[in-house]
Each structure stands twice: as C-alpha cells, then as structure tokens.
Design a protein around this motif. Structure first.
Motif, mmCIF file in Angstrom:
data_model
loop_
_atom_site.group_PDB
_atom_site.id
_atom_site.type_symbol
_atom_site.label_atom_id
_atom_site.label_comp_id
_atom_site.label_asym_id
_atom_site.label_seq_id
_atom_site.Cartn_x
_atom_site.Cartn_y
_atom_site.Cartn_z
ATOM 1 N N ILE A 108 0.785 -0.970 0.163
ATOM 2 C CA ILE A 108 -0.155 0.247 -0.208
ATOM 3 C C ILE A 108 0.498 1.390 0.271
ATOM 4 O O ILE A 108 0.019 2.296 0.031
ATOM 5 N N LYS A 114 3.183 0.805 -6.424
ATOM 6 C CA LYS A 114 1.486 0.924 -7.802
ATOM 7 C C LYS A 114 1.578 2.045 -8.889
ATOM 8 O O LYS A 114 0.370 1.929 -8.943
ATOM 9 N N VAL A 131 -6.090 -5.481 -4.852
ATOM 10 C CA VAL A 131 -5.041 -4.823 -4.169
ATOM 11 C C VAL A 131 -5.004 -5.254 -2.728
ATOM 12 O O VAL A 131 -6.174 -5.727 -1.541
ATOM 13 N N GLN A 135 -5.353 0.624 0.821
ATOM 14 C CA GLN A 135 -4.173 1.696 -0.125
ATOM 15 C C GLN A 135 -4.683 3.020 0.097
ATOM 16 O O GLN A 135 -5.379 3.494 0.711
ATOM 17 N N TRP A 136 -3.444 3.609 0.307
ATOM 18 C CA TRP A 136 -3.613 5.456 0.602
ATOM 19 C C TRP A 136 -2.970 6.156 -0.016
ATOM 20 O O TRP A 136 -1.832 5.689 -1.434
ATOM 21 N N SER A 137 -2.861 7.074 -0.518
ATOM 22 C CA SER A 137 -2.465 7.877 -1.590
ATOM 23 C C SER A 137 -1.732 9.433 -0.559
ATOM 24 O O SER A 137 -2.450 9.716 0.489
ATOM 25 N N LEU A 144 -8.957 4.811 -6.636
ATOM 26 C CA LEU A 144 -8.207 3.462 -6.193
ATOM 27 C C LEU A 144 -8.485 4.160 -7.960
ATOM 28 O O LEU A 144 -7.597 3.664 -8.518
ATOM 29 N N LYS A 156 -10.350 -5.633 -3.620
ATOM 30 C CA LYS A 156 -9.735 -5.708 -2.199
ATOM 31 C C LYS A 156 -9.024 -6.964 -2.010
ATOM 32 O O LYS A 156 -10.146 -7.970 -2.429
#
Length: 408
Positions: A108, A114, A131, A135-137, A144, A156
């Motif tokens: 992640i 990624k 995935v 998840q993060w950004s 996503l 997921k």
C-alpha cells in the motif's frame, strides 16, 4: 528450480519496445527506457520479470512474478512497467499457458510498485485486479480509480485468503496496515502451494555477491560507483562491475554506511575538474563519495553468505513501529512449507526454509526465536545505521511519525 534466462542484446532492441512514457510520475533512473529480463524459475510454472530502478546510479532490480494456475491461466504478483518488451514476454506465456486472470498489488506504500498496476491492467483487459487493503495516497487520499486502477475490476484482497478466487493455488498473509503517521505500510506474502514458493515484496531480501543480469545490461552505473575518485578511469571488467555493485548495495540499503564519507561541495567541485569525462551522463564529473579501505568488510557482513534479512530502512523506520504485529505475521508465514523465496528486489529465487525466514525478524525480539542463534539472527552493524537512526530521531522530534515500540 531452473536457471534459464532470456536476455536480449541491448544493442538490438527497438527503442520503442523499451519505452516507458509515464516515467515522470516517478522520475527515477532509468527514466523513460526500461529493459526487461524474463527468467523461468520453476519449469512451466513460475517466471520472474526483472527491470531496473535507482537514483544517482544506485540501481537495483525491481521484480514481477508470474505464476501458472493449476486450472490454466496466470497470476501476476507486483507488476512492473508494461513496456512493449515486457508485454510481449508476458504474451508469450499467455499463448502457452492461458490468459492473465489475476493481477496482485501486494503493498500500500511502495509507489514504485503501485504506479505500474493501472497501466499493466489496461494491457490485460480481462484480468481481475486485487489490491492489499487500506490503500492510500498522498497528499490526498484518492479513490483507486483516480489512481489509474480499473474501477470495474479492482477489489481488495479478502482478509481470509480462502475466500479469494485463487485459493486453490495460493495462501496469503497480510502484514499491517502499520501506522506511520502520514501514511501506512502493508505487505501481502503469497505462498504458492504446488511449488512451495513464497512471494514477497519488500520485507525480506538477500544480496548476491555479483550484480544481477538486469543491472549488467548497461554497466555504466556500476562502473561509475567502482571509482575511488573523480579522476579515475575504470575499465569495464567483471571485477569492477562487482565492486560497483557491492558499493551500490551498501548505498541503497543504508543510504550512508559507516564506510562512506561525503566530502564538502568545494572538494567535490574541485575534483570534478580533474574528471576525464564531464558529460551530463557522468554528472559533469561530480563524484561526491569517499569510500574507506575497509568498505568491502561492510558489504561482506551485510551479505552474510547470502543470508535473508530485513532491509535496514524497514528495520529502523517501519517494522519497529509494530513489532508484535510483524512477529505474528512472520509466525503465520513461517508455518507454510516453502523451500524458495522470490522477493521483488535484489536476489531471487533464494533457497530458504521457513525457520530462516522467521529468524530474519529477530531484530524485533529481546531474545531470538527459541533462543536460536544463526547467521540470520546476527544483527547488522549498528554503525551503518547511523544516518537512518538520525532520520528516525528527526521524524520523531517533529512528531511526523509515531515512536518505535519496545522489542517483544
């Protein structure tokens, strides 16, 4: 395991075939030109696809693994850049073994992993994308689909691996998510039951004494780091490639090991005037490194005859934030009966037993597992961690990351 490799001569490759036009998203070497080496590691069952990544010619492999499913078709673990060359090499497997059915993003936080998943998925439009959870950004936590992953076929990974559609072929175990303040860390280990092979992303590595094949396709970065001073002219020999690779490894894993000094910029610029090559490729003669005579000893300790270990940055900045959770995950993985490990970086495949894997996490324990002491249990030299410890102290001082927890 087999040792067959497919390597295409670098002079005979069509530049368009190795072009990666999205390189500005993660602007690291080799930028818009990425070669791919496919290697069959289990006959008609598992293949690795190596590419290259680095900063300031500190180049290391980044690896994708493709596994044939028992009922036909392929699973892809941790995609790399889908250049024309890479897609062609995958499609050769598709023609023989069936479509790409599943694409796995097992991390992640690793943007170098990624960034390739969305483009890779678009090249294989029938594949389902799974995935790691949470998840993060950064700086904004985006959906996503906004990050390029196909919204209608991305989901997921179930927490229970038996609920995944590929459960007949694989078990998996999820580490994390570990809170790091601005972001999180997680990794999903996959166990291929039929071949007794463990697939990992970043947690465990093993360092080869000699540079991997993908690094040797263009030896210039190795020869650059084989220099002792800016004015050196380094011949392209296997010994110098090995010397450069071993220094690159120390740099990549410690950032600044104890055997490396950084001269002042005044010294660097004066020395650059003496460099025989002052092109842009040679960074205009700049060589800001001074290696001590005993640098080789530091590499030998790191390598430890090919032992498994956790990368220093994970030891000092990430996994020590969640020692109990990490040990529990390592115990779960060590219950699988694997004989081989394929990681996304450095050496692969590595012959290893579950106990060796588990002992690599002994740095999180007050006492090594079961009181056993092995080559995997010996800690890396504390002197080489100085820069990483300083970074950790600075991040803690400003409250950017949570403090490390006590060993368990």
């Amino acid at each position: 395991m087999t040792n067959g490799e497919e390597i295409v001569n670098i002079e005979n490759v069509n530049p368009q075939d190795v072009s990666w036009r999205f390189w500005p998203v993660v602007p690291i070497y080799p930028y818009g030109k990425r070669r791919t080496i496919r290697k069959e590691v289990v006959k008609d069952t598992i293949w690795t696809f190596d590419q290259l990544q680095g900063i300031f010619y500190v180049v290391v492999p980044i690896r994708m693994t493709v596994v044939k499913l028992e009922k036909g078709g392929l699973l892809v673990y941790a995609p790399v850049a889908p250049t024309g060359e890479c897609v062609r090499l995958v499609n050769e497997l598709v023609a023989e073994h069936g479509d790409v059915k599943y694409i796995i993003l097992p991390t992640i936080s690793g943007i170098e992993h990624k960034v390739f998943v969305g483009p890779f998925a678009r090249c294989f439009a029938n594949a389902q994308v799974f995935v790691a959870p949470e998840q993060w950004s950064f700086p904004l936590n985006l959906p996503l689909s906004w990050l390029g992953l196909p919204g209608n076929r991305t989901q997921k990974l179930p927490i229970n691996s038996q609920k995944a559609p590929f459960a007949d072929d694989f078990d998996y175990a999820i580490l994390g998510a570990i809170n790091l303040g601005p972001g999180k860390f997680a990794e999903v280990a996959f166990f291929h039951k039929r071949s007794h092979t463990l697939l990992l992303t970043d947690t465990i590595i093993s360092v080869p004494a000699n540079p991997p094949a993908i690094v040797q396709l263009d030896p210039y970065p190795l020869l650059y780091h084989a220099k002792d001073k800016a004015s050196d002219v380094v011949a392209d020999t296997q010994a110098n490639r090995r010397k450069g690779w071993q220094r690159v490894t120390l740099f990549a894993l410690y950032f600044q090991p104890s055997v490396l000094a950084i001269p002042t910029w005044g010294e660097v610029l004066r020395d650059a005037q003496k460099a025989p090559e002052r092109s842009r490729k040679a960074y205009f003669g700049v060589f800001p490194f001074q290696w001590q005579e005993n640098w080789q000893n530091s590499f030998d300790v790191l390598r430890g005859n090919g032992r498994l270990f956790v990368a220093p940055i994970l030891q000092s900045l990430i996994l020590n934030r969640a020692p109990r959770e990490t040990i529990n995950w390592a115990d779960q993985v060590a219950n699988w009966d694997f004989n081989w490990i394929i990681s996304c970086h450095f050496d692969a495949p590595v012959k290893a037993e579950p106990q060796q894997f588990r002992q690599a996490f002994s740095f999180l324990e007050k006492q090594p597992m079961g009181g056993l002491v092995s080559s995997n249990s010996y800690p890396l030299p504390e002197d080489d961690f100085k820069l990483l410890r300083d970074i950790d102290a600075g991040l803690n001082r400003f409250g950017i990351v949570p403090p490390a927890r006590d060993r368990v």
